[in-house]
Scaffold this active site. Structure first.
Site: not given
Ligand code: UD1
Ligand code: CA
Length: 457
Positions: A12-13, A17
């Site tokens: 969902a993100g 970046r």
């Molecule tokens: C996340 C992990 C981190 C890990 C890394 C690995 C958490 C808090 N952190 O960090 O420990 O090392 O992945 O790559 O989980 N997303 C949603 N909804 C939201 C937020 C995110 O669906 O509200 C999805 C994003 O689209 C993405 C995934 O979750 O596909 C991970 O989110 P992202 O923001 O990329 O997390 P990282 O900071 O990379």
């Protein structure tokens, strides 16, 4: 009996970046959206169901995967990975095992996922040791080496940042237990988000069994938060894909220069020279050779086909050994039979070239049927378009089309017919005869060139 496996993909993100209008999970790696790679890897586990949490650009994401059996779940606000996971839980059977993975880890393979997907501990996480650990959550352990939590980089102390064990973001757990941990998440952290990763601490505190599996191939777990990381992933993907071609018996003159954006099936002793791009569905039969700089898109090339340098082929099928290029442009619907030959600066579209037929130089062949052994002279144009509709040109076996002829379709050239050079053919040309359609040559005897007048003054 083993529990059913349900998968949740977090997608969902918005991927701020990336600085892009395209939702992050649709950013391509190897020519396909990151999410497509993930869905393929997940499918290898044969899960009961795949749930995908979407938010930013959700319509676009859904549309990109219309043909897949996915349970789509909307996350209306981006409140973190824990919050995203919570959105999918109502659709999950509480008796199942759940595998959660981020949508931005496209290189992961089925066998790596199965390290954590299989039952074992109440909670299993997949960790890895990347060469640059920046940005990843760090695995926290107690004095006895037991995993007690994950610290996000933004919340980490200096000593915690020095930890080399990184969280891949991939975990699996008993659905009923996971639901309980998720309910207890808070957003009291540097990003004000509900972290999925806090479930690890909650699990450890509750006395549940927690196991961390170390992936032996850290590259598979690289995530892509920005375009720099995406570029690193692309390189890694290309190195893996070209490696598989080499293993399959293909010679690559310079593997690092070959670009693969799709799926490639190859026979034995295929040779691919430098700077070749293969896209879409490509099949290369035994001993096919591709010269320097060729672009091959959705093509099926039979054994022995030779494509000379700098040719661009899309939607082309060859049914026997034939030769193409250099500098040929073959568009969709081009079909070439055994022994046929397309030379330099020839364009072809929706045209079948019979066995042994040739068009060696500077020619356009569109919507044409060309019989066996026909010879198409330099500069021949099939005039297939009247401004409104496309028409077909039929050229019989062993016909000879003289250079610089225009064949105005619909038109038929008979077998063994000869067309004189420079003809504009608008009617059927009979078999076996010479047909000419051009101004007759004449010589004006005694004609003399004009002479320059002397300057006046
Ligand atoms: C996340 C992990 C981190 C890990 C890394 C690995 C958490 C808090 N952190 O960090 O420990 O090392 O992945 O790559 O989980 N997303 C949603 N909804 C939201 C937020 C995110 O669906 O509200 C999805 C994003 O689209 C993405 C995934 O979750 O596909 C991970 O989110 P992202 O923001 O990329 O997390 P990282 O900071 O990379
Ligand atoms: Ca990420």
């Amino acid at each position: 009996m083993s529990k059913a496996l349900e998968v949740i993909v977090l997608a969902a993100g918005e991927g701020k970046r990336m600085n892009s209008r395209l939702p992050k999970v649709l950013q391509p790696v190897g020519g396909r959206p990151m999410l497509a790679h993930l869905f393929d890897a997940v499918a290898g586990l044969q899960p009961a169901r795949v749930h995908c949490v979407i938010g930013s650009g959700s319509e676009q994401v859904r549309q990109a995967f219309e043909d897949r059996d996915i349970q789509w779940v909307e996350q209306h606000e981006r409140l973190g990975t824990g919050h995203a996971t919570i959105q999918a839980m109502p659709g999950i059977d509480s008796g199942s095992r759940v595998l959660v993975l981020p949508g931005d880890t496209p290189l992961v393979e089925t066998r790596t996922l199965s390290l954590v997907a299989t039952e074992g501990a109440d909670l299993s996480i997949l960790e890895f040791r990347p060469s640059d650990v920046t940005g990843y959550g760090r695995i926290l352990r107690d004095e006895d080496g037991r995993v007690v939590g994950i610290r996000e980089e933004k919340d980490a102390s200096e000593s915690e940042r020095a930890i080399g064990e990184a969280n891949s973001g991939i975990l699996s757990a008993r659905a009923d237990l996971l639901a309980g941990w998720l309910e207890r998440l808070d957003n009291d952290n540097a990003q004000g988000e509900y972290y999925l990763t806090d479930c690890i601490r909650l699990a450890a505190e509750s006395g549940a069994s927690v196991q961390a599996h170390l992936a032996d191939d850290p590259e598979q777990l690289l995530g892509a938060n920005n375009r720099r990381q995406l570029a690193v992933l692309e390189q890694a993907f290309q190195a893996r894909a070209t490696g598989r071609l080499l293993d399959a018996g293909v010679t690559l003159a310079d593997p690092s220069s070959v670009v693969l954006r799709g799926s490639v099936e190859t026979g034995r002793d295929v040779f691919v020279d430098r700077n070749v791009a293969l896209q879409g569905q490509v099949r290369l039969g035994d001993e096919v050779t591709l010269g320097i700089g060729c672009v091959i898109v959705d093509c099926d090339l039979a054994a022995g086909t030779r494509v000379h340098p700098y040719s661009v082929l899309e939607g082309v099928r060859t049914t026997g050994a034939c030769q193409i290029g250099p500098f040929a442009r073959l568009r969709p619907g081009s079909e070439l039979a055994e022994g046929s030959r397309i030379g330099n600066f020839v364009e072809m579209k929706n045209t079948r070239l019979g066995p042994g037929a040739k068009a060696n130089h500077l020619t356009y062949l569109g919507d044409a049927e060309i019989g066996p052994g026909a010879n198409i002279g330099a500069g021949t144009i099939t005039c297939n378009y009247d401004g409104a509709n496309k028409h077909t040109t039929r050229i019989g076996a062993d016909a000879f089309i003289g250079s610089n002829s225009a064949l105005v379709a619909p038109v038929k050239i008979g077998e063994k017919a000869t067309i004189g050079a420079g003809s504009v053919i608008t009617q059927a040309a009979p078999a076996g005869e010479l047909t000419l359609a051009r101004a007759r040559q004449k010589t004006l005897e005694g004609w003399s060139r004009p002479v320059r007048k002397p300057p006046r003054d």
